[in-house]
Design a protein around this motif. Sequence first.
Motif, mmCIF file in Angstrom:
data_model
loop_
_atom_site.group_PDB
_atom_site.id
_atom_site.type_symbol
_atom_site.label_atom_id
_atom_site.label_comp_id
_atom_site.label_asym_id
_atom_site.label_seq_id
_atom_site.Cartn_x
_atom_site.Cartn_y
_atom_site.Cartn_z
ATOM 1 N N TRP A 137 -37.628 3.074 -23.520
ATOM 2 C CA TRP A 137 -38.756 2.874 -22.595
ATOM 3 C C TRP A 137 -38.896 4.106 -21.704
ATOM 4 C CZ3 TRP A 137 -42.707 -0.358 -22.441
ATOM 5 C CH2 TRP A 137 -43.478 -0.401 -21.284
ATOM 6 N N ALA A 138 -40.087 4.681 -21.672
ATOM 7 C CA ALA A 138 -40.309 5.909 -20.903
ATOM 8 C C ALA A 138 -40.902 5.601 -19.535
ATOM 9 C CB ALA A 138 -41.266 6.811 -21.677
ATOM 10 N N ASP A 152 -56.060 2.388 -26.348
ATOM 11 C CA ASP A 152 -56.440 1.179 -25.598
ATOM 12 C C ASP A 152 -56.291 1.338 -24.086
ATOM 13 O OD1 ASP A 152 -56.884 0.021 -28.025
ATOM 14 O OD2 ASP A 152 -55.490 -1.649 -27.762
ATOM 15 N N MET A 193 -61.438 -1.126 -27.785
ATOM 16 C CA MET A 193 -59.996 -1.035 -28.018
ATOM 17 C C MET A 193 -59.751 -1.206 -29.516
ATOM 18 S SD MET A 193 -58.018 -2.757 -24.860
ATOM 19 C CE MET A 193 -59.026 -3.988 -24.125
ATOM 20 N N LEU A 194 -59.965 -0.133 -30.252
ATOM 21 C CA LEU A 194 -59.851 -0.180 -31.708
ATOM 22 C C LEU A 194 -58.924 0.930 -32.188
ATOM 23 C CD1 LEU A 194 -63.606 -0.809 -32.627
ATOM 24 C CD2 LEU A 194 -61.746 -2.491 -32.539
ATOM 25 N N ALA A 195 -58.208 0.650 -33.274
ATOM 26 C CA ALA A 195 -57.201 1.586 -33.768
ATOM 27 C C ALA A 195 -57.817 2.925 -34.170
ATOM 28 C CB ALA A 195 -56.473 0.959 -34.955
ATOM 29 N N GLY A 220 -45.572 6.415 -26.493
ATOM 30 C CA GLY A 220 -46.169 5.330 -27.276
ATOM 31 C C GLY A 220 -46.513 5.805 -28.677
ATOM 32 N N CYS A 278 -53.615 -5.168 -36.361
ATOM 33 C CA CYS A 278 -54.553 -4.978 -37.474
ATOM 34 C C CYS A 278 -53.935 -5.362 -38.826
ATOM 35 C CB CYS A 278 -54.996 -3.519 -37.594
ATOM 36 S SG CYS A 278 -55.156 -2.615 -36.067
ATOM 37 N N GLY A 320 -51.124 1.836 -24.914
ATOM 38 C CA GLY A 320 -51.774 0.700 -25.577
ATOM 39 C C GLY A 320 -52.170 -0.433 -24.649
ATOM 40 N N PRO A 348 -51.257 3.764 -33.095
ATOM 41 C CA PRO A 348 -52.157 4.648 -33.865
ATOM 42 C C PRO A 348 -52.601 5.882 -33.078
ATOM 43 C CG PRO A 348 -52.963 2.389 -33.874
ATOM 44 C CD PRO A 348 -51.745 2.387 -33.021
ATOM 45 N N GLY A 349 -52.780 5.730 -31.747
ATOM 46 C CA GLY A 349 -53.162 6.886 -30.938
ATOM 47 C C GLY A 349 -52.019 7.885 -30.866
ATOM 48 N N GLU A 384 -40.954 5.854 -28.182
ATOM 49 C CA GLU A 384 -41.477 4.514 -28.490
ATOM 50 C C GLU A 384 -40.390 3.489 -28.164
ATOM 51 O OE1 GLU A 384 -44.431 2.837 -29.576
ATOM 52 O OE2 GLU A 384 -43.041 1.196 -29.163
ATOM 53 N N ALA A 385 -40.788 2.447 -27.420
ATOM 54 C CA ALA A 385 -39.822 1.428 -27.014
ATOM 55 C C ALA A 385 -39.543 0.437 -28.138
ATOM 56 C CB ALA A 385 -40.360 0.678 -25.803
ATOM 57 N N LYS A 428 -54.536 -8.765 -41.064
ATOM 58 C CA LYS A 428 -55.320 -8.667 -42.308
ATOM 59 C C LYS A 428 -54.522 -9.185 -43.508
ATOM 60 C CE LYS A 428 -57.955 -7.703 -39.616
ATOM 61 N NZ LYS A 428 -57.806 -7.444 -38.185
ATOM 62 N N GLY A 439 -46.912 0.807 -33.387
ATOM 63 C CA GLY A 439 -47.524 0.126 -32.250
ATOM 64 C C GLY A 439 -48.079 -1.250 -32.581
ATOM 65 N N THR A 440 -48.985 -1.696 -31.728
ATOM 66 C CA THR A 440 -49.609 -3.010 -31.893
ATOM 67 C C THR A 440 -50.242 -3.120 -33.273
ATOM 68 O OG1 THR A 440 -50.127 -3.036 -29.537
ATOM 69 C CG2 THR A 440 -51.382 -4.546 -30.925
HETATM 70 P P1 FAD Z 1 -50.728 0.407 -29.291
HETATM 71 O O1 FAD Z 1 -50.967 0.233 -30.741
HETATM 72 O O2 FAD Z 1 -50.762 -0.762 -28.415
HETATM 73 O O3 FAD Z 1 -49.384 1.200 -29.148
HETATM 74 C C1 FAD Z 1 -48.809 1.482 -27.917
HETATM 75 C C2 FAD Z 1 -47.314 1.676 -28.141
HETATM 76 O O4 FAD Z 1 -46.747 2.220 -26.960
HETATM 77 C C3 FAD Z 1 -46.561 0.366 -28.398
HETATM 78 O O5 FAD Z 1 -45.839 0.474 -29.594
HETATM 79 C C4 FAD Z 1 -45.639 0.207 -27.190
HETATM 80 O O6 FAD Z 1 -44.389 -0.354 -27.530
HETATM 81 C C5 FAD Z 1 -45.475 1.655 -26.743
HETATM 82 N N1 FAD Z 1 -45.176 1.809 -25.315
HETATM 83 C C6 FAD Z 1 -45.933 1.367 -24.280
HETATM 84 N N2 FAD Z 1 -45.388 1.764 -23.109
HETATM 85 C C7 FAD Z 1 -44.286 2.461 -23.426
HETATM 86 C C8 FAD Z 1 -43.299 3.127 -22.642
HETATM 87 N N3 FAD Z 1 -43.362 3.173 -21.312
HETATM 88 N N4 FAD Z 1 -42.284 3.745 -23.291
HETATM 89 C C9 FAD Z 1 -42.211 3.726 -24.645
HETATM 90 N N5 FAD Z 1 -43.122 3.121 -25.433
HETATM 91 C C10 FAD Z 1 -44.143 2.501 -24.824
HETATM 92 N N6 FAD Z 1 -58.066 -2.726 -34.170
HETATM 93 C C11 FAD Z 1 -58.802 -2.305 -35.212
HETATM 94 O O7 FAD Z 1 -59.346 -1.191 -35.157
HETATM 95 N N7 FAD Z 1 -58.936 -3.058 -36.343
HETATM 96 C C12 FAD Z 1 -58.346 -4.277 -36.458
HETATM 97 O O8 FAD Z 1 -58.488 -4.932 -37.486
HETATM 98 C C13 FAD Z 1 -57.571 -4.758 -35.373
HETATM 99 N N8 FAD Z 1 -56.956 -5.943 -35.447
HETATM 100 C C14 FAD Z 1 -56.184 -6.364 -34.413
HETATM 101 C C15 FAD Z 1 -55.556 -7.599 -34.509
HETATM 102 C C16 FAD Z 1 -54.759 -8.049 -33.488
HETATM 103 C C17 FAD Z 1 -54.058 -9.388 -33.617
HETATM 104 C C18 FAD Z 1 -54.561 -7.244 -32.326
HETATM 105 C C19 FAD Z 1 -53.670 -7.704 -31.208
HETATM 106 C C20 FAD Z 1 -55.187 -6.021 -32.204
HETATM 107 C C21 FAD Z 1 -56.005 -5.570 -33.245
HETATM 108 N N9 FAD Z 1 -56.673 -4.352 -33.184
HETATM 109 C C22 FAD Z 1 -57.454 -3.931 -34.224
HETATM 110 C C23 FAD Z 1 -56.570 -3.478 -31.994
HETATM 111 C C24 FAD Z 1 -55.555 -2.336 -32.271
HETATM 112 O O9 FAD Z 1 -54.305 -2.896 -32.579
HETATM 113 C C25 FAD Z 1 -55.447 -1.427 -31.051
HETATM 114 O O10 FAD Z 1 -56.740 -0.942 -30.718
HETATM 115 C C26 FAD Z 1 -54.555 -0.234 -31.346
HETATM 116 O O11 FAD Z 1 -53.264 -0.637 -31.725
HETATM 117 C C27 FAD Z 1 -54.457 0.662 -30.103
HETATM 118 O O12 FAD Z 1 -53.629 1.744 -30.367
HETATM 119 P P2 FAD Z 1 -52.851 2.488 -29.185
HETATM 120 O O13 FAD Z 1 -52.147 3.626 -29.837
HETATM 121 O O14 FAD Z 1 -53.757 2.766 -28.073
HETATM 122 O O15 FAD Z 1 -51.801 1.439 -28.618
#
Ligand code: FAD
Length: 465
Positions: free
Chosen positions: A118-119, A312, A318-320, A12, A48, A148, A15-16, A35-36, A52, A41-42
């Motif tokens: 996809w992993a 997340d 659940m914040l970036a 994935g 985010c 995520g 941001p993490g 990354e799929a 914005k 990511g999200t």
């Molecule tokens: P994600 O960003 O969800 O990334 C996970 C990645 O893993 C994805 O790209 C996915 O495709 C990939 N993945 C998953 N499973 C697999 C697999 N098996 N194989 C390959 N790839 C895989 N947070 C803030 O702090 N500030 C904000 O202003 C804010 N605004 C937001 C607005 C919206 C509309 C949304 C939906 C969320 C918002 N967030 C905000 C929350 C923030 O986006 C998440 O907290 C953050 O993206 C989490 O990061 P992560 O790395 O855990 O996961």
Amino acid sequence: MKEISCKLLVIGAGPGGYVCAIRAGQLGVDTVIVEAKKPGGTCLTIGCIPSKALIHAADEFDKVVHMASGKLPLGISLGEPTIDLKKTVAWKDRIVGRLTNGVAGLLKKAGVKQVHGWAKFRDGKTVEVETETGQQMIRAETIVIATGSVAVELPLLRFGGPVISSTEALALKEVPKQLAVVGGGYIGLELGIAFAKMGAKVSVVEALPRILPLYDAELTKPVAKRLSELGVDVFTGAKAQRLEPKADVLLFTAADGKKVRLQADKVLVTVGRNPLTEGWGIEELALDMAGKFVRIDDQCQTSMRGIYAIGDVTGEPMLAHRAMAQGEMVAEIVAGHKRSWDKRGIPAVCFTDPEVVTVGLSPDESRKTGAEIKIGQFPFSANGRAMTMLAEDGFVRVVARADNHLVLGIQGVGRGISELSTAFGMAIEMGARLEDIAGSIHAHPTQGEGFQEAALKALGYALHV
Ligand code: FAD
Ligand code: NAD
């Protein structure tokens, strides 16, 4: 099947994951990231950043609409403005493109190998990736799960057609005439306010007795006032039921038990997000869970040796920026550094109008620690800078222990106050006392002076109220 081996595999690239991989690469750890979808990511692609961008465009539009109405006292006049959402969304997509390419470039610069697909875990040391060119096997000494989260779907309001999640809302080609938002939390209110400013008739259906239930009631009052000014109808204590077949009508049960029919050409469902714990072979690992999240310790280690989890998938908030901080920490641990999670506070910002910021403990949470507390609150209506920006609604509040004046929490609500989250966060992280904030010179005229004044108020001698 192609095979590669590495020291660290990150699943994935949100941001993490991407921050973890970049930091590991910088530290000389042989790292692969899978990354799929797109790097970022999200957060960067559908969360985010795109939200914005849309919120900023809506704010700008709202400003010119206001100016054109002749209601602003600034002496500016202009003709009737219009918004072309297709162009706005194309601009937003260019920003997303720049950032996702930027992340790919940073990973490359750090020497991280990127695999697209996809992993799925085969066992605790082996992952199979479905790539465009076939199956790829990756063996790793250490694996980080950073998969995520995904939007929660309501059983009777499944995504599709007029029922949309934030992802579709951020890619609309025209502003809906009537937008029903189910869930008055972060996303529902950030996007609901943006669409109201762009001209949609917005209604919010929230299950709990008030909007933004995560924050204390006093903090959310200025947001509720603004919603009313923008003509947004807010139904609290209300339960969304279903869409009426063949009609653009959302049925919901109001707080008094009455059934209400709400006209809506789009229904935006924003009732939370669930950790992504399916489809990547969690069953092969038998990891301990903490409710719906993967259980981690203070080093982000899961119950299985050599497997970490961040972001997340591991819990609230659940914040970036939490995901990024965990990612950086885990990379350093894998590189042999002594690290553990020792953060005093994770700032939370809601980008509504006005914006809401919190770091550390609220007044109620502070009282629950058993300590006697002091609270200082300073209104923006007494702040010169806020007056010049027509942004007098809101306040800054500082909560501290009464005995030694250690600051336990800082909250604020006000236009543009998100930028003060850095000062608030630093104060908490560095263990500031009220005297530290009151004794630092805050530039004049800025909204930041409200922070100093709130600390002075708690000490008993605010100067400007
Ligand atoms: P994600 O960003 O969800 O990334 C996970 C990645 O893993 C994805 O790209 C996915 O495709 C990939 N993945 C998953 N499973 C697999 C697999 N098996 N194989 C390959 N790839 C895989 N947070 C803030 O702090 N500030 C904000 O202003 C804010 N605004 C937001 C607005 C919206 C509309 C949304 C939906 C969320 C918002 N967030 C905000 C929350 C923030 O986006 C998440 O907290 C953050 O993206 C989490 O990061 P992560 O790395 O855990 O996961
Ligand atoms: P949320 O938890 O913020 O809000 C969901 C809201 O929906 C709550 O108020 C809840 O009471 C309500 N709800 C739940 N079920 C309902 C139902 N059946 N009918 C009506 N209302 C119902 O969730 P979200 O807005 O989907 O955001 C998800 C997560 O994304 C957030 O918790 C946050 O971690 C993250 N996020 C952060 C930001 C930011 O940092 N500015 C912005 C957007 C999203």
